[in-house]
Design a protein around this motif. Structure first.
Motif, PDB file in Angstrom:
ATOM      1  N   ASN A 132       0.793  -1.230   0.000  1.00  0.00           N
ATOM      2  CA  ASN A 132       0.000   0.000   0.000  1.00  0.00           C
ATOM      3  C   ASN A 132       0.825   1.280   0.000  1.00  0.00           C
ATOM      4  O   ASN A 132       0.307   2.342  -0.373  1.00  0.00           O
ATOM      5  N   ILE A 133       2.079   1.208   0.451  1.00  0.00           N
ATOM      6  CA  ILE A 133       2.918   2.406   0.515  1.00  0.00           C
ATOM      7  C   ILE A 133       4.139   2.296  -0.401  1.00  0.00           C
ATOM      8  O   ILE A 133       4.355   3.142  -1.270  1.00  0.00           O
ATOM      9  N   HIS A 134       4.926   1.249  -0.190  1.00  0.00           N
ATOM     10  CA  HIS A 134       6.177   1.142  -0.950  1.00  0.00           C
ATOM     11  C   HIS A 134       5.931   0.976  -2.442  1.00  0.00           C
ATOM     12  O   HIS A 134       6.600   1.615  -3.265  1.00  0.00           O
ATOM     13  N   SER A 135       4.999   0.109  -2.796  1.00  0.00           N
ATOM     14  CA  SER A 135       4.747  -0.149  -4.212  1.00  0.00           C
ATOM     15  C   SER A 135       4.283   1.102  -4.957  1.00  0.00           C
ATOM     16  O   SER A 135       4.818   1.418  -6.031  1.00  0.00           O
ATOM     17  N   PRO A 136       3.316   1.882  -4.435  1.00  0.00           N
ATOM     18  CA  PRO A 136       2.968   3.128  -5.128  1.00  0.00           C
ATOM     19  C   PRO A 136       4.140   4.090  -5.251  1.00  0.00           C
ATOM     20  O   PRO A 136       4.305   4.735  -6.292  1.00  0.00           O
ATOM     21  N   TYR A 137       4.942   4.179  -4.202  1.00  0.00           N
ATOM     22  CA  TYR A 137       6.091   5.091  -4.253  1.00  0.00           C
ATOM     23  C   TYR A 137       7.057   4.686  -5.364  1.00  0.00           C
ATOM     24  O   TYR A 137       7.402   5.505  -6.234  1.00  0.00           O
ATOM     25  N   PHE A 138       7.498   3.440  -5.349  1.00  0.00           N
ATOM     26  CA  PHE A 138       8.512   3.021  -6.315  1.00  0.00           C
ATOM     27  C   PHE A 138       7.952   2.968  -7.735  1.00  0.00           C
ATOM     28  O   PHE A 138       8.656   3.292  -8.696  1.00  0.00           O
ATOM     29  N   ALA A 139       6.684   2.569  -7.878  1.00  0.00           N
ATOM     30  CA  ALA A 139       6.079   2.561  -9.215  1.00  0.00           C
ATOM     31  C   ALA A 139       5.994   3.969  -9.780  1.00  0.00           C
ATOM     32  O   ALA A 139       6.321   4.217 -10.956  1.00  0.00           O
ATOM     33  N   ALA A 140       5.554   4.920  -8.957  1.00  0.00           N
ATOM     34  CA  ALA A 140       5.410   6.299  -9.419  1.00  0.00           C
ATOM     35  C   ALA A 140       6.755   6.916  -9.761  1.00  0.00           C
ATOM     36  O   ALA A 140       6.907   7.588 -10.796  1.00  0.00           O
ATOM     37  N   VAL A 141       7.729   6.707  -8.909  1.00  0.00           N
ATOM     38  CA  VAL A 141       9.061   7.279  -9.168  1.00  0.00           C
ATOM     39  C   VAL A 141       9.665   6.674 -10.424  1.00  0.00           C
ATOM     40  O   VAL A 141      10.226   7.390 -11.273  1.00  0.00           O
ATOM     41  N   GLU A 142       9.548   5.360 -10.571  1.00  0.00           N
ATOM     42  CA  GLU A 142      10.120   4.707 -11.757  1.00  0.00           C
ATOM     43  C   GLU A 142       9.418   5.185 -13.023  1.00  0.00           C
ATOM     44  O   GLU A 142      10.067   5.469 -14.036  1.00  0.00           O
ATOM     45  N   ALA A 143       8.100   5.280 -12.984  1.00  0.00           N
ATOM     46  CA  ALA A 143       7.363   5.752 -14.158  1.00  0.00           C
ATOM     47  C   ALA A 143       7.753   7.175 -14.520  1.00  0.00           C
ATOM     48  O   ALA A 143       7.865   7.525 -15.702  1.00  0.00           O
ATOM     49  N   SER A 144       7.980   8.003 -13.515  1.00  0.00           N
ATOM     50  CA  SER A 144       8.285   9.418 -13.769  1.00  0.00           C
ATOM     51  C   SER A 144       9.596   9.608 -14.515  1.00  0.00           C
ATOM     52  O   SER A 144       9.791  10.619 -15.188  1.00  0.00           O
ATOM     53  N   LYS A 145      10.486   8.647 -14.412  1.00  0.00           N
ATOM     54  CA  LYS A 145      11.787   8.773 -15.075  1.00  0.00           C
ATOM     55  C   LYS A 145      11.650   8.787 -16.591  1.00  0.00           C
ATOM     56  O   LYS A 145      12.475   9.397 -17.286  1.00  0.00           O
ATOM     57  N   ARG A 146      10.624   8.107 -17.097  1.00  0.00           N
ATOM     58  CA  ARG A 146      10.448   7.989 -18.548  1.00  0.00           C
ATOM     59  C   ARG A 146       9.186   8.670 -19.054  1.00  0.00           C
ATOM     60  O   ARG A 146       8.981   8.790 -20.253  1.00  0.00           O
ATOM     61  N   MET A 147       8.350   9.095 -18.152  1.00  0.00           N
ATOM     62  CA  MET A 147       7.060   9.679 -18.532  1.00  0.00           C
ATOM     63  C   MET A 147       7.261  10.991 -19.276  1.00  0.00           C
ATOM     64  O   MET A 147       8.052  11.834 -18.850  1.00  0.00           O
ATOM     65  N   PRO A 148       6.564  11.175 -20.376  1.00  0.00           N
ATOM     66  CA  PRO A 148       6.666  12.453 -21.078  1.00  0.00           C
ATOM     67  C   PRO A 148       6.060  13.584 -20.251  1.00  0.00           C
ATOM     68  O   PRO A 148       5.266  13.344 -19.340  1.00  0.00           O
ATOM     69  N   ASP A 149       6.449  14.798 -20.571  1.00  0.00           N
ATOM     70  CA  ASP A 149       5.853  15.947 -19.898  1.00  0.00           C
ATOM     71  C   ASP A 149       4.332  15.903 -20.036  1.00  0.00           C
ATOM     72  O   ASP A 149       3.797  15.439 -21.049  1.00  0.00           O
ATOM     73  N   TYR A 150       3.659  16.391 -19.003  1.00  0.00           N
ATOM     74  CA  TYR A 150       2.201  16.452 -18.927  1.00  0.00           C
ATOM     75  C   TYR A 150       1.562  15.065 -18.771  1.00  0.00           C
ATOM     76  O   TYR A 150       0.392  14.873 -19.081  1.00  0.00           O
ATOM     77  N   GLY A 151       2.352  14.118 -18.257  1.00  0.00           N
ATOM     78  CA  GLY A 151       1.807  12.805 -17.938  1.00  0.00           C
ATOM     79  C   GLY A 151       0.964  12.851 -16.675  1.00  0.00           C
ATOM     80  O   GLY A 151       0.811  13.896 -16.024  1.00  0.00           O
ATOM     81  N   ARG A 152       0.416  11.696 -16.325  1.00  0.00           N
ATOM     82  CA  ARG A 152      -0.505  11.608 -15.199  1.00  0.00           C
ATOM     83  C   ARG A 152      -0.162  10.409 -14.311  1.00  0.00           C
ATOM     84  O   ARG A 152       0.052   9.296 -14.818  1.00  0.00           O
ATOM     85  N   ILE A 153      -0.130  10.641 -13.003  1.00  0.00           N
ATOM     86  CA  ILE A 153       0.039   9.569 -12.023  1.00  0.00           C
ATOM     87  C   ILE A 153      -1.143   9.628 -11.070  1.00  0.00           C
ATOM     88  O   ILE A 153      -1.426  10.679 -10.481  1.00  0.00           O
ATOM     89  N   LEU A 154      -1.834   8.504 -10.927  1.00  0.00           N
ATOM     90  CA  LEU A 154      -3.006   8.408 -10.060  1.00  0.00           C
ATOM     91  C   LEU A 154      -2.815   7.262  -9.082  1.00  0.00           C
ATOM     92  O   LEU A 154      -2.368   6.178  -9.473  1.00  0.00           O
ATOM     93  N   ILE A 155      -3.170   7.499  -7.837  1.00  0.00           N
ATOM     94  CA  ILE A 155      -3.114   6.464  -6.816  1.00  0.00           C
ATOM     95  C   ILE A 155      -4.521   6.285  -6.252  1.00  0.00           C
ATOM     96  O   ILE A 155      -5.171   7.262  -5.872  1.00  0.00           O
ATOM     97  N   ILE A 156      -4.978   5.046  -6.210  1.00  0.00           N
ATOM     98  CA  ILE A 156      -6.275   4.762  -5.605  1.00  0.00           C
ATOM     99  C   ILE A 156      -6.043   4.517  -4.118  1.00  0.00           C
ATOM    100  O   ILE A 156      -5.448   3.515  -3.723  1.00  0.00           O
ATOM    101  N   GLY A 157      -6.486   5.470  -3.314  1.00  0.00           N
ATOM    102  CA  GLY A 157      -6.323   5.377  -1.874  1.00  0.00           C
ATOM    103  C   GLY A 157      -7.588   4.865  -1.221  1.00  0.00           C
ATOM    104  O   GLY A 157      -8.224   3.922  -1.703  1.00  0.00           O
TER     105      GLY A 157
END
Length: 237
Positions: free
Chosen positions: A106-131
């Motif tokens: 619930n915590i580590h996986s969203p953090y690492f997934a979001a950070v890893e995705a952000s490295k390659r995500m084009p500008d104006y991308g979107r990150i959503l977390i279902i809390g």
């Protein structure tokens, strides 16, 4: 014109319930969707067949597997992290391993997934977390660890929104309340307890959560970031 045509979306945890509804919503909007699942292969195969999305088995409790898979997907326009686990009980007696796994998923996986995705995500991308609405309110006993994990992703979204804001990448949390899924079905044993704290006396629908995800991922929501979007029938009001 379909605004998600040509967009690549990854849904972490997309085989059932809210995750499956999100997969269906984005594929129907023209996106190319990949989703992960942990144990529900039959359900994942059904969603993949129905939508044309690609399913991949990835354990969200395995940090390195999550990072590796997100990296393997290449540049993503949208990342949705939906995978989560629930542990109820007296904090004095809950197994420590169960709590560790809860925090990892619930915590580590969203953090690492979001950070890893952000490295390659084009500008104006979107990150959503279902809390969860339990990130804001704890209406009954036994929710300490779960509520803590859902409050943590609020800090993740607010912090990462700051870090990624210069690139126009938005980071937001959707917080469902009681939602009619296999995990907590309407008409199930917890219904009356759940409905007692709601202003709108019904369970939410997975499709309603998916509709909010689609909006936040779209161009009209480009000025929404670091936000906590509650969809809980007034539970946290």
């Amino acid at each position: 014109m379909n605004s998600f045509s040509g967009k690549k979306v990854l849904v972490i945890g997309g085989s059932r319930g809210i995750g499956a509804a999100i997969v269906r919503r984005f594929t129907s909007a023209g996106a190319t969707v990949v989703f992960t699942y942990s144990a529900s292969q039959e359900a994942a195969d059904a969603v993949a067949k129905q939508t044309g999305a690609r399913a991949a088995r990835v354990d969200s409790a395995d940090r390195d597997a999550v990072i590796e898979f997100v990296a393997s997907c290449g540049p993503l326009d949208v990342l949705v992290v939906n995978a989560g686990v629930v542990v109820f009980g007296d904090p004095a007696t809950i197994a420590t391993d169960a709590v560790d796994r809860l925090f990892t998923v619930n915590i580590h996986s969203p953090y690492f997934a979001a950070v890893e995705a952000s490295k390659r995500m084009p500008d104006y991308g979107r990150i959503l977390i279902i809390g969860s609405a339990n990130g804001d309110t704890v209406p009954f006993v036994g929710l300490t660890a779960y509520a803590m994990s859902k409050s943590a992703v609020q800090g993740l979204a607010r912090g990462l929104a700051r870090d990624l804001g210069p690139r126009g990448i938005t980071v937001n949390v959707i917080q469902p309340g009681p939602t009619d899924t296999d995990m907590n079905p309407a008409g199930g044993p917890m219904e009356q307890m759940m409905l007692a704290g709601l202003s709108i006396k019904r369970y939410g629908k997975a499709e309603e959560i998916a509709a909010m995800a689609l909006f936040l991922a779209g161009p009209e929501a480009g000025y929404v970031t670091g936000s906590i979007q509650s969809m809980d029938g007034g539970m946290s009001g």
